[in-house]
Design a protein around this motif. Sequence first.
Motif, PDB file in Angstrom:
ATOM      1  N   LEU A 300       0.830  -1.206   0.000  1.00  0.00           N
ATOM      2  CA  LEU A 300       0.000   0.000   0.000  1.00  0.00           C
ATOM      3  C   LEU A 300       0.864   1.255   0.000  1.00  0.00           C
ATOM      4  O   LEU A 300       0.550   2.242  -0.684  1.00  0.00           O
ATOM      5  CB  LEU A 300      -0.924  -0.005   1.223  1.00  0.00           C
ATOM      6  CG  LEU A 300      -2.125  -0.936   1.159  1.00  0.00           C
ATOM      7  CD1 LEU A 300      -2.784  -1.049   2.528  1.00  0.00           C
ATOM      8  CD2 LEU A 300      -3.127  -0.436   0.139  1.00  0.00           C
ATOM      9  N   LEU A 319      -3.291  -3.763  -7.338  1.00  0.00           N
ATOM     10  CA  LEU A 319      -4.373  -3.394  -6.418  1.00  0.00           C
ATOM     11  C   LEU A 319      -5.640  -3.021  -7.179  1.00  0.00           C
ATOM     12  O   LEU A 319      -6.748  -3.400  -6.782  1.00  0.00           O
ATOM     13  CB  LEU A 319      -3.925  -2.236  -5.521  1.00  0.00           C
ATOM     14  CG  LEU A 319      -2.989  -2.600  -4.370  1.00  0.00           C
ATOM     15  CD1 LEU A 319      -2.422  -1.347  -3.729  1.00  0.00           C
ATOM     16  CD2 LEU A 319      -3.717  -3.442  -3.330  1.00  0.00           C
ATOM     17  N   GLU A 320      -5.491  -2.286  -8.261  1.00  0.00           N
ATOM     18  CA  GLU A 320      -6.670  -1.904  -9.050  1.00  0.00           C
ATOM     19  C   GLU A 320      -7.333  -3.125  -9.686  1.00  0.00           C
ATOM     20  O   GLU A 320      -8.556  -3.220  -9.745  1.00  0.00           O
ATOM     21  CB  GLU A 320      -6.263  -0.883 -10.112  1.00  0.00           C
ATOM     22  CG  GLU A 320      -5.935   0.487  -9.525  1.00  0.00           C
ATOM     23  CD  GLU A 320      -5.448   1.472 -10.572  1.00  0.00           C
ATOM     24  OE1 GLU A 320      -5.098   1.030 -11.698  1.00  0.00           O
ATOM     25  OE2 GLU A 320      -5.407   2.679 -10.270  1.00  0.00           O
ATOM     26  N   ALA A 323      -9.226  -4.921  -6.952  1.00  0.00           N
ATOM     27  CA  ALA A 323     -10.488  -4.241  -6.668  1.00  0.00           C
ATOM     28  C   ALA A 323     -11.560  -4.651  -7.661  1.00  0.00           C
ATOM     29  O   ALA A 323     -12.734  -4.835  -7.298  1.00  0.00           O
ATOM     30  CB  ALA A 323     -10.285  -2.727  -6.690  1.00  0.00           C
ATOM     31  N   LEU A 352      -6.886  -2.208   3.667  1.00  0.00           N
ATOM     32  CA  LEU A 352      -7.059  -1.517   2.384  1.00  0.00           C
ATOM     33  C   LEU A 352      -8.005  -0.335   2.544  1.00  0.00           C
ATOM     34  O   LEU A 352      -7.827   0.702   1.933  1.00  0.00           O
ATOM     35  CB  LEU A 352      -7.569  -2.502   1.332  1.00  0.00           C
ATOM     36  CG  LEU A 352      -6.557  -3.577   0.925  1.00  0.00           C
ATOM     37  CD1 LEU A 352      -7.227  -4.664   0.103  1.00  0.00           C
ATOM     38  CD2 LEU A 352      -5.414  -2.958   0.135  1.00  0.00           C
ATOM     39  N   PHE A 356      -9.499   1.825  -0.893  1.00  0.00           N
ATOM     40  CA  PHE A 356      -9.803   0.725  -1.811  1.00  0.00           C
ATOM     41  C   PHE A 356     -11.300   0.635  -2.111  1.00  0.00           C
ATOM     42  O   PHE A 356     -11.704   0.155  -3.165  1.00  0.00           O
ATOM     43  CB  PHE A 356      -9.326  -0.561  -1.124  1.00  0.00           C
ATOM     44  CG  PHE A 356      -9.113  -1.750  -2.013  1.00  0.00           C
ATOM     45  CD1 PHE A 356      -8.195  -1.707  -3.045  1.00  0.00           C
ATOM     46  CD2 PHE A 356      -9.800  -2.926  -1.790  1.00  0.00           C
ATOM     47  CE1 PHE A 356      -7.964  -2.815  -3.841  1.00  0.00           C
ATOM     48  CE2 PHE A 356      -9.585  -4.042  -2.580  1.00  0.00           C
ATOM     49  CZ  PHE A 356      -8.657  -3.980  -3.610  1.00  0.00           C
TER      50      PHE A 356
END
Length: 429
Positions: A300, A319-320, A323, A352, A356
């Motif tokens: 992060l 991370l995207e 998601a 997150l 997030f």
Amino acid sequence: MTGRNGRTVRDLRRANRTAVLQRLYFDGPLSRFELGPATGLSSGSISNVVADLVGDGLVEEAGSVESDGGRPRTLLRVAPTSGHLIGVDVGETRVRVELFDLALTELARTERPLEPQRYDVEVVVGHVRDAVTEVIAATGIGPEQLLGVGIGVPGIVERTPERGAVVHGQTIGWDAVPLEELLREGSPLPGPVPYFIDNGAKTLGQAEMWFGGGRGAHNAVVVLFGSGVGACLVTPEVEHGRAVEWGHLTVRVRGRRCRCGALGCLEAYAGAESLLERWGEAGGRPPRDTDEETALTAMLAAAYPAEGGEPDPVALGVLEETAEYLGAGLSDLINLFQPERILIGGWAGLQLGTRFLPAVRRHATSYALTYPARKVTVELGRLGPDAVTVGAAILPLADFFARGGRRPEPVPEGPTPAWQAVLEERAPR
């Protein structure tokens, strides 16, 4: 004596005690006058039940309020010290044990780390036994004061008449582990103290529905996002929740290998363990020789650096993508169950956090059908990282309420004589 609906006098008394205890617990302190409308019981029944509960030490006075033109009304509450509960979270990185009073105020806690990728049954059982002994010793309460020990575990929990709760934890290598039986062997607790074992996502869901973001909702899904992912479905038909193995929903045919052995599971893309693996595979540099929580914190920090820093495009991209996978997985829950609320908890979900959540929410509603997507809210859970432990402690608490506030008694050997059963039915309670 049995009525037309098959309920005995004992059943009726137990139900009345349960109704009063629950209203005082969730809405108290309340006066006797307020308890009548809240429970649907007559004033005479309220007086009898309250006197009974006060005599048992379960209910106590909690001040008074002025009434309209009459004497002040005495307020009542459930006595916090009238019972104690232990909640256990068998996670995938550690075993956490907490001891609570009846008001779920934490009195003691301890943790035992687990080695990554090693979930040896004997080690876990030993950790639970030792930790239970430790929190009891730290508070000085007698083990006989415990109402029970609730335990949240990864996997499917089967209840058997011969061996008690049996855990099928495929992702951690537990194949039909008789956990309850193993815990009872050499247990530091007296025989009558019960164990309540259930899926960790369900205990998380129970905690959020009783005390957190799920209060007031009739249909909700509570998601556990940690090393893996799971979910608990709560509906009017399943008021205490039902664990669903959501993490093993197939999101990509012939996709990544999941810990369960199958291909393309949601957990293989959205669990914290796989998220960190994918970061490394994409060219990122996850910290070595550290636990998942520390590694996720580093990821992060790389993706969302402090002001003026340059984001790591690899960490940000993974991370995207995660998601989007999570949002797509939530869309299946929305389409299947049409919940009012979805709550995301678990250590990874909370870590997150709000950064997030907007992307997950956006993907969930874009992949779901329009009508149920318009009705649902997607939020973070409100109880923090201890929610599984609190939910585990709720398991014996819910059983205690269902018994009308009576502790379980040792099961006598052999059948109860008929004359004794009749006397028990007639005995005042």
